[in-house]
Design an enzyme around this catalytic site. Structure first.
Site, PDB file in Angstrom:
ATOM      1  N   LYS A  95       0.831  -1.215   0.000  1.00  0.00           N
ATOM      2  CA  LYS A  95       0.000   0.000   0.000  1.00  0.00           C
ATOM      3  C   LYS A  95       0.862   1.261   0.000  1.00  0.00           C
ATOM      4  O   LYS A  95       0.437   2.286  -0.514  1.00  0.00           O
ATOM      5  CB  LYS A  95      -0.988  -0.013   1.166  1.00  0.00           C
ATOM      6  CG  LYS A  95      -2.052  -1.080   0.969  1.00  0.00           C
ATOM      7  CD  LYS A  95      -3.391  -0.748   1.598  1.00  0.00           C
ATOM      8  CE  LYS A  95      -4.437  -1.735   1.101  1.00  0.00           C
ATOM      9  NZ  LYS A  95      -5.738  -1.610   1.704  1.00  0.00           N
ATOM     10  N   LYS A 125      -3.483 -10.145  -6.659  1.00  0.00           N
ATOM     11  CA  LYS A 125      -4.788 -10.538  -6.100  1.00  0.00           C
ATOM     12  C   LYS A 125      -5.894  -9.607  -6.620  1.00  0.00           C
ATOM     13  O   LYS A 125      -5.646  -8.434  -6.913  1.00  0.00           O
ATOM     14  CB  LYS A 125      -4.751 -10.578  -4.572  1.00  0.00           C
ATOM     15  CG  LYS A 125      -4.971  -9.278  -3.886  1.00  0.00           C
ATOM     16  CD  LYS A 125      -5.376  -9.450  -2.411  1.00  0.00           C
ATOM     17  CE  LYS A 125      -5.729  -8.085  -1.856  1.00  0.00           C
ATOM     18  NZ  LYS A 125      -6.519  -8.020  -0.690  1.00  0.00           N
ATOM     19  N   LYS A 170     -10.727  -4.732  -4.717  1.00  0.00           N
ATOM     20  CA  LYS A 170     -11.835  -3.829  -5.036  1.00  0.00           C
ATOM     21  C   LYS A 170     -11.352  -2.423  -5.346  1.00  0.00           C
ATOM     22  O   LYS A 170     -12.079  -1.645  -5.942  1.00  0.00           O
ATOM     23  CB  LYS A 170     -12.870  -3.819  -3.903  1.00  0.00           C
ATOM     24  CG  LYS A 170     -12.355  -3.435  -2.531  1.00  0.00           C
ATOM     25  CD  LYS A 170     -13.519  -3.316  -1.555  1.00  0.00           C
ATOM     26  CE  LYS A 170     -13.415  -4.189  -0.325  1.00  0.00           C
ATOM     27  NZ  LYS A 170     -12.402  -3.786   0.652  1.00  0.00           N
TER      28      LYS A 170
HETATM   29  P1  ATP Z   1      -8.540  -3.084  -0.617  1.00  0.00           P
HETATM   30  O1  ATP Z   1      -8.391  -3.404  -2.047  1.00  0.00           O
HETATM   31  O2  ATP Z   1      -9.378  -1.862  -0.340  1.00  0.00           O
HETATM   32  O3  ATP Z   1      -7.286  -3.111   0.161  1.00  0.00           O
HETATM   33  P2  ATP Z   1      -9.494  -5.741  -0.306  1.00  0.00           P
HETATM   34  O4  ATP Z   1     -10.293  -5.998  -1.535  1.00  0.00           O
HETATM   35  O5  ATP Z   1      -8.174  -6.370  -0.156  1.00  0.00           O
HETATM   36  O6  ATP Z   1      -9.424  -4.188  -0.003  1.00  0.00           O
HETATM   37  P3  ATP Z   1     -10.446  -6.080   2.419  1.00  0.00           P
HETATM   38  O7  ATP Z   1     -11.573  -5.284   2.937  1.00  0.00           O
HETATM   39  O8  ATP Z   1      -9.119  -5.649   2.854  1.00  0.00           O
HETATM   40  O9  ATP Z   1     -10.478  -6.172   0.835  1.00  0.00           O
HETATM   41  O10 ATP Z   1     -10.672  -7.611   2.743  1.00  0.00           O
HETATM   42  C1  ATP Z   1     -11.853  -8.202   3.221  1.00  0.00           C
HETATM   43  C2  ATP Z   1     -11.701  -9.697   3.266  1.00  0.00           C
HETATM   44  O11 ATP Z   1     -11.647 -10.220   1.941  1.00  0.00           O
HETATM   45  C3  ATP Z   1     -10.410 -10.197   3.949  1.00  0.00           C
HETATM   46  O12 ATP Z   1     -10.690 -11.349   4.717  1.00  0.00           O
HETATM   47  C4  ATP Z   1      -9.513 -10.531   2.813  1.00  0.00           C
HETATM   48  O13 ATP Z   1      -8.563 -11.507   3.154  1.00  0.00           O
HETATM   49  C5  ATP Z   1     -10.505 -11.048   1.786  1.00  0.00           C
HETATM   50  N1  ATP Z   1     -10.001 -10.868   0.435  1.00  0.00           N
HETATM   51  C6  ATP Z   1      -9.665  -9.707  -0.155  1.00  0.00           C
HETATM   52  N2  ATP Z   1      -9.261  -9.893  -1.418  1.00  0.00           N
HETATM   53  C7  ATP Z   1      -9.347 -11.230  -1.648  1.00  0.00           C
HETATM   54  C8  ATP Z   1      -9.061 -12.077  -2.776  1.00  0.00           C
HETATM   55  N3  ATP Z   1      -8.634 -11.566  -3.914  1.00  0.00           N
HETATM   56  N4  ATP Z   1      -9.265 -13.402  -2.655  1.00  0.00           N
HETATM   57  C9  ATP Z   1      -9.732 -13.929  -1.494  1.00  0.00           C
HETATM   58  N5  ATP Z   1     -10.006 -13.195  -0.393  1.00  0.00           N
HETATM   59  C10 ATP Z   1      -9.830 -11.863  -0.454  1.00  0.00           C
END
Ligand code: ATP
Ligand code: LTN
Length: 334
Positions: free
Chosen positions: A114, A196, A199
């Protein structure tokens, strides 16, 4: 609450959730809520570590509350609340900060990623993010934390801090275990399958949002990056197809072997269409229910209000214990 073990998890309202968040996190929350006392938070304070438009953050918070409910979190069985509504989270984070070392935080993968992504805003909150997450978990005497694979390092820190505190001040916290689902714990980007799915990706075609309508889902899968040959098999040399296969299997509960057999001799076009279809079948009813709930703000406010009250009672039990152990004088009331 019934006499069951506590499960805690949280998701940031940092945008509309993707199928990565659904498969890695939300889906497991629903599966586990009958066997545990579930405590589910909207991690709005965590979201502040990256620049937010205040109006959009407020909107995303309601979106996430509605999505939790649409995915089957039952507010009668489980506690659903906004992290900022229970001030014990920030308070415990402060105390945990005093037993956490900067080196433990600066080497976190998410902090490094980040910091690169938000070069113009490397703030203390971004670095301290895992300490607030540890506070979230430890406040509830949590035993199980369902998370996607990317959060494993943060959970390790929560465990380390709990053990360190208990050793220094006497038994206070339960030591939480992580729960990482067997399938699709790390869904990859549709555009760059070595990253990965996230969002907050600037490329909208890289992720399937839980808010995408069926036509958009099909179009995005059609465009998904694949590999040079045309075999539909799961292999480290084929990250694009392997990612689509793991999405397909997670949504259908099939094994890789079963899916490979099903698509043997078929082309990428047919395969992508099938993936799009199973995803749509699952997420479209969720999207519609979420939108229905979003029209009823009064109901959402009521769920969050009652959730915060119940969460607060549990959280303050642990926080008072912590304050007492470290030597703070208890406030006299009445
Ligand atoms: P950001 O992109 O804003 O950092 P993020 O998409 O990584 O956010 P979080 O809110 O940080 O999402 O994560 C919420 C949950 O979703 C966590 O348990 C995280 O491990 C899971 N998660 C996020 N991205 C993935 C992915 N690509 N595959 C599986 N699990 C995920
Ligand atoms: N950092 C998490 C969200 C989160 C969380 C938590 C997850 C905040 N507090 C406590 C589990 C337990 C993420 O998914 N990025």
């Amino acid at each position: 609450m019934e006499d069951k073990k506590i499960l805690f998890s949280a998701i940031q309202p940092s945008g509309i959730l993707t199928i990565g968040n659904y498969l890695g996190a939300l889906r497991n929350f629903k599966k586990l809520q009958d066997d545990y006392n579930g405590v589910y938070a909207i991690a709005d304070l965590h979201t502040l570590t990256v620049k937010q438009d205040p109006a959009i953050l407020r909107k995303n918070t309601y979106e996430l509350a509605a999505l939790y409910l649409a995915c089957g979190i039952d507010p009668e069985k489980s506690i659903l609340f906004a992290q900022s509504h229970v001030s014990a989270h920030s308070e415990l984070a402060w105390v945990l900060n005093t037993i956490c070392y900067p080196g433990e935080l600066s080497r976190m993968t998410q902090f490094k990623d980040k910091s690169k992504k938000h070069e113009d805003n490397i703030n203390m909150g971004l670095m301290d993010y895992p300490v607030l997450m540890a506070a979230d978990i430890l406040l509830y005497q949590t035993e199980l934390v369902p998370i996607g694979a990317d959060q494993k390092q943060h959970l390790e820190l929560a465990r380390d801090l709990a053990i360190r505190f208990n050793n220094r001040f006497g038994e206070t916290f339960k030591i939480p275990e992580g729960y990482i689902g067997k399938s699709a714990a790390r869904v990859m980007s549709l555009a760059e399958p070595d990253r990965k799915m996230s969002k907050s990706d600037a490329n909208l075609n890289a992720f399937i949002s839980m808010d995408d309508d069926p036509a958009t889902v099909l179009r995005k899968f059609k465009r998904a990056v694949t590999d040079s040959d045309d075999k539909i098999i799961y292999s480290p040399e084929k990250p694009g197809i392997s990612n689509l296969l793991s999405i397909y299997c997670a949504f259908t509960d099939k094994t890789f072997d079963q899916a490979e057999q099903e698509f043997a001799g078929k082309g990428y076009g047919d395969f992508k269409l099938a993936v799009g279809q199973v995803v749509t079948d699952k997420i479209e009813p969720i999207r519609q229910e979420k939108n229905r709930l979003l029209n009823d703000k009064a109901y959402l406010d009521e769920v969050l209000k009652s959730g915060a009250e119940r969460a607060e009672r549990l959280a303050y039990r642990t926080l008072s214990k912590v304050y007492k152990k470290v030597g703070l004088v208890a406030r006299k009331r009445g």
